[in-house]
Design a protein around this motif. Structure first.
Motif, PDB file in Angstrom:
ATOM      1  N   SER A   1      19.236  -7.883   4.321  1.00 54.95           N
ATOM      2  CA  SER A   1      18.667  -9.111   3.769  1.00 54.95           C
ATOM      3  C   SER A   1      17.242  -9.324   4.257  1.00 54.95           C
ATOM      4  N   LEU A   2      16.929  -8.871   5.462  1.00 54.09           N
ATOM      5  CA  LEU A   2      15.557  -8.967   5.952  1.00 54.09           C
ATOM      6  C   LEU A   2      14.627  -8.103   5.106  1.00 54.09           C
ATOM      7  N   VAL A   3      15.066  -6.907   4.744  1.00 50.64           N
ATOM      8  CA  VAL A   3      14.254  -6.031   3.901  1.00 50.64           C
ATOM      9  C   VAL A   3      13.903  -6.732   2.592  1.00 50.64           C
ATOM     10  N   THR A   4      14.891  -7.386   1.979  1.00 55.51           N
ATOM     11  CA  THR A   4      14.639  -8.103   0.728  1.00 55.51           C
ATOM     12  C   THR A   4      13.658  -9.245   0.938  1.00 55.51           C
ATOM     13  N   ALA A   5      13.857 -10.006   2.018  1.00 56.94           N
ATOM     14  CA  ALA A   5      12.956 -11.125   2.310  1.00 56.94           C
ATOM     15  C   ALA A   5      11.534 -10.634   2.528  1.00 56.94           C
ATOM     16  N   VAL A   6      11.382  -9.556   3.288  1.00 54.21           N
ATOM     17  CA  VAL A   6      10.050  -9.015   3.575  1.00 54.21           C
ATOM     18  C   VAL A   6       9.378  -8.521   2.296  1.00 54.21           C
ATOM     19  N   ALA A   7      10.128  -7.812   1.455  1.00 59.69           N
ATOM     20  CA  ALA A   7       9.556  -7.315   0.198  1.00 59.69           C
ATOM     21  C   ALA A   7       9.095  -8.471  -0.680  1.00 59.69           C
ATOM     22  N   SER A   8       9.909  -9.505  -0.776  1.00 65.42           N
ATOM     23  CA  SER A   8       9.553 -10.668  -1.581  1.00 65.42           C
ATOM     24  C   SER A   8       8.321 -11.363  -1.013  1.00 65.42           C
ATOM     25  N   PHE A   9       8.302 -11.538   0.312  1.00 65.32           N
ATOM     26  CA  PHE A   9       7.186 -12.204   0.995  1.00 65.32           C
ATOM     27  C   PHE A   9       5.884 -11.423   0.816  1.00 65.32           C
ATOM     28  N   LEU A  10       5.924 -10.122   1.062  1.00 63.07           N
ATOM     29  CA  LEU A  10       4.700  -9.323   0.988  1.00 63.07           C
ATOM     30  C   LEU A  10       4.179  -9.220  -0.441  1.00 63.07           C
ATOM     31  N   ASP A  11       5.093  -9.121  -1.407  1.00 62.37           N
ATOM     32  CA  ASP A  11       4.645  -9.038  -2.796  1.00 62.37           C
ATOM     33  C   ASP A  11       3.899 -10.313  -3.188  1.00 62.37           C
ATOM     34  N   ALA A  12       4.408 -11.466  -2.718  1.00 60.60           N
ATOM     35  CA  ALA A  12       3.743 -12.738  -3.016  1.00 60.60           C
ATOM     36  C   ALA A  12       2.412 -12.857  -2.274  1.00 60.60           C
TER      37      ALA A  12
ATOM     38  N   THR B   1       2.909  -8.621  17.313  1.00 58.12           N
ATOM     39  CA  THR B   1       3.699  -9.810  17.001  1.00 58.12           C
ATOM     40  C   THR B   1       4.147  -9.765  15.543  1.00 58.12           C
ATOM     41  N   PRO B   2       5.175 -10.563  15.180  1.00 59.84           N
ATOM     42  CA  PRO B   2       5.571 -10.628  13.769  1.00 59.84           C
ATOM     43  C   PRO B   2       4.413 -10.994  12.850  1.00 59.84           C
ATOM     44  N   THR B   3       3.576 -11.931  13.276  1.00 60.28           N
ATOM     45  CA  THR B   3       2.437 -12.331  12.445  1.00 60.28           C
ATOM     46  C   THR B   3       1.498 -11.161  12.201  1.00 60.28           C
ATOM     47  N   GLU B   4       1.231 -10.353  13.220  1.00 60.23           N
ATOM     48  CA  GLU B   4       0.339  -9.212  13.078  1.00 60.23           C
ATOM     49  C   GLU B   4       0.956  -8.146  12.175  1.00 60.23           C
ATOM     50  N   ILE B   5       2.258  -7.932  12.331  1.00 61.62           N
ATOM     51  CA  ILE B   5       2.938  -6.936  11.490  1.00 61.62           C
ATOM     52  C   ILE B   5       2.896  -7.357  10.026  1.00 61.62           C
ATOM     53  N   LEU B   6       3.197  -8.624   9.759  1.00 61.35           N
ATOM     54  CA  LEU B   6       3.201  -9.097   8.376  1.00 61.35           C
ATOM     55  C   LEU B   6       1.799  -9.090   7.782  1.00 61.35           C
TER      56      LEU B   6
ATOM     57  N   TRP C   1      -0.561  -6.950   8.496  1.00 55.11           N
ATOM     58  CA  TRP C   1      -0.804  -5.554   8.121  1.00 55.11           C
ATOM     59  C   TRP C   1      -0.057  -5.224   6.830  1.00 55.11           C
ATOM     60  N   GLY C   2       1.197  -5.715   6.727  1.00 59.85           N
ATOM     61  CA  GLY C   2       1.973  -5.467   5.519  1.00 59.85           C
ATOM     62  C   GLY C   2       1.335  -6.050   4.275  1.00 59.85           C
ATOM     63  N   ILE C   3       0.798  -7.246   4.387  1.00 59.85           N
ATOM     64  CA  ILE C   3       0.119  -7.874   3.251  1.00 59.85           C
ATOM     65  C   ILE C   3      -1.063  -7.017   2.801  1.00 59.85           C
ATOM     66  N   GLU C   4      -1.827  -6.520   3.758  1.00 52.28           N
ATOM     67  CA  GLU C   4      -3.028  -5.735   3.439  1.00 52.28           C
ATOM     68  C   GLU C   4      -2.701  -4.356   2.875  1.00 52.28           C
ATOM     69  N   HIS C   5      -1.526  -3.821   3.184  1.00 52.54           N
ATOM     70  CA  HIS C   5      -1.180  -2.455   2.775  1.00 52.54           C
ATOM     71  C   HIS C   5      -0.019  -2.383   1.789  1.00 52.54           C
ATOM     72  N   TRP C   6       0.462  -3.515   1.319  1.00 50.73           N
ATOM     73  CA  TRP C   6       1.617  -3.528   0.419  1.00 50.73           C
ATOM     74  C   TRP C   6       1.321  -2.785  -0.867  1.00 50.73           C
TER      75      TRP C   6
END
Length: 303
Positions: free
Chosen positions: A25-36, A278-283, A285-290
């Protein structure tokens, strides 16, 4: 082809409180969050607490705590479906008044004997008012003013072209259960319309629900979002991670490592310099590289 919602991106994550979040469920949440976030979009969280017998006490609060611990913060007020029951029941009544839905007392056995496709018995022979009934939405024999085709086609962001002849492959389907509970199919469409959702990123276990939901978007005159179904995370036996397969709950004290694992499963592995981030730093990076193109066809967790 159905029209999709115009304007700025509005996505959502909609967990059911049947247990705490796990890595799937975290994978789904992360994918949804990063796509947005990668499209400067709005990201919402909706609690799909429509089925009390299946819900686990305290699960909704645990889900919220997990999202916050992992830096997955939503933009508008969190919506609980249990607080929107009046609006769902009003839609059921509206569809009945428009002769787009009907009362049905057919048992599951009747549908099973018809090959799993509702045979239309109560549409042709309505049950008496004194009988406890479910309500089904029509997929055929609609009033003349409704000219929608039941051949529902759309292009999924991750799964490609999809098509289903809803009347022949599904049949009239339930929107309010015999016990009075609102069915998922109606509630999710009502909420997506109310929240003006433009994009739905979710697990592929919900792929076969999509045409029924698109059918309801048509009948309710709502603009359909774009859909993208990522592969579900499975264990080494090929089973979907879930409460039934004993998927362990997320350890919120290990949020950074959980996010790193989620990114790895989504084929967005973190660079070595983000070890210990941190989670904020990871996310961020994910936003920038999604990249949607990187999402694999299968997501398997090992170990």
């Amino acid at each position: 082809m159905l029209l999709t919602s115009p304007g700025a991106y509005r996505g959502r994550f909609a967990p059911s409180p049947t247990g705490p979040l796990h890595i799937g469920s975290l994978v789904t949440a992360v994918a949804s969050f990063l796509d947005a976030r990668s499209q400067q979009g709005t990201w919402l969280v909706r609690m799909e607490d429509l089925d009390p017998p299946r819900e686990q006490p305290g699960a909704a609060d645990a889900i919220i705590r997990s999202l916050e611990a992992h830096g997955l913060f939503w933009d508008e007020a969190l919506v609980y479906q249990s607080q929107r029951l009046d609006s769902y029941h009003a839609l059921v009544q509206q569809l009945q008044k428009q002769e787009l839905a009907f009362r049905c007392n057919c048992s599951r056995q009747v549908v099973k004997q018809a090959g799993g496709i509702y045979p239309g018995h109560c549409r042709q022979q309505p049950p008496g008012d004194d009988q406890t009934c479910a309500v089904r939405v029509k997929t055929c024999q609609l009033p003349d003013e409704f000219t929608h085709s039941s051949n529902i086609q759309y292009r999924d962001i991750f799964q490609g072209n999809q098509a289903q002849q809803v009347d022949k492959e599904v049949g009239d389907f339930i929107i309010r259960r015999r016990d009075g509970l609102i069915a998922y199919q109606l509630a999710v469409v009502a909420d997506d319309i109310a929240q003006k959702i433009t994009h739905v990123i979710r697990g592929s276990d919900l792929l076969d629900n999509t045409q029924r939901q698109l059918w309801l978007f048509q009948l309710l005159k709502g603009r359909a979002p774009e859909f993208g179904h990522i592969p579900i995370v499975v264990n080494e036996q090929g089973q979907k991670l879930s409460k039934q397969t004993y998927a362990p709950a997320l350890d919120d004290t290990k949020a950074s490592s959980n996010l790193a694992q989620a990114m790895q499963l989504l084929h967005h592995p973190l660079p070595t310099e983000l070890q210990g981030a941190t989670p904020t730093e990871i996310l961020q990076w994910g936003i920038e590289h999604w990249s949607r193109e990187k999402i694999p066809q299968t997501l398997q967790i090992t170990g």
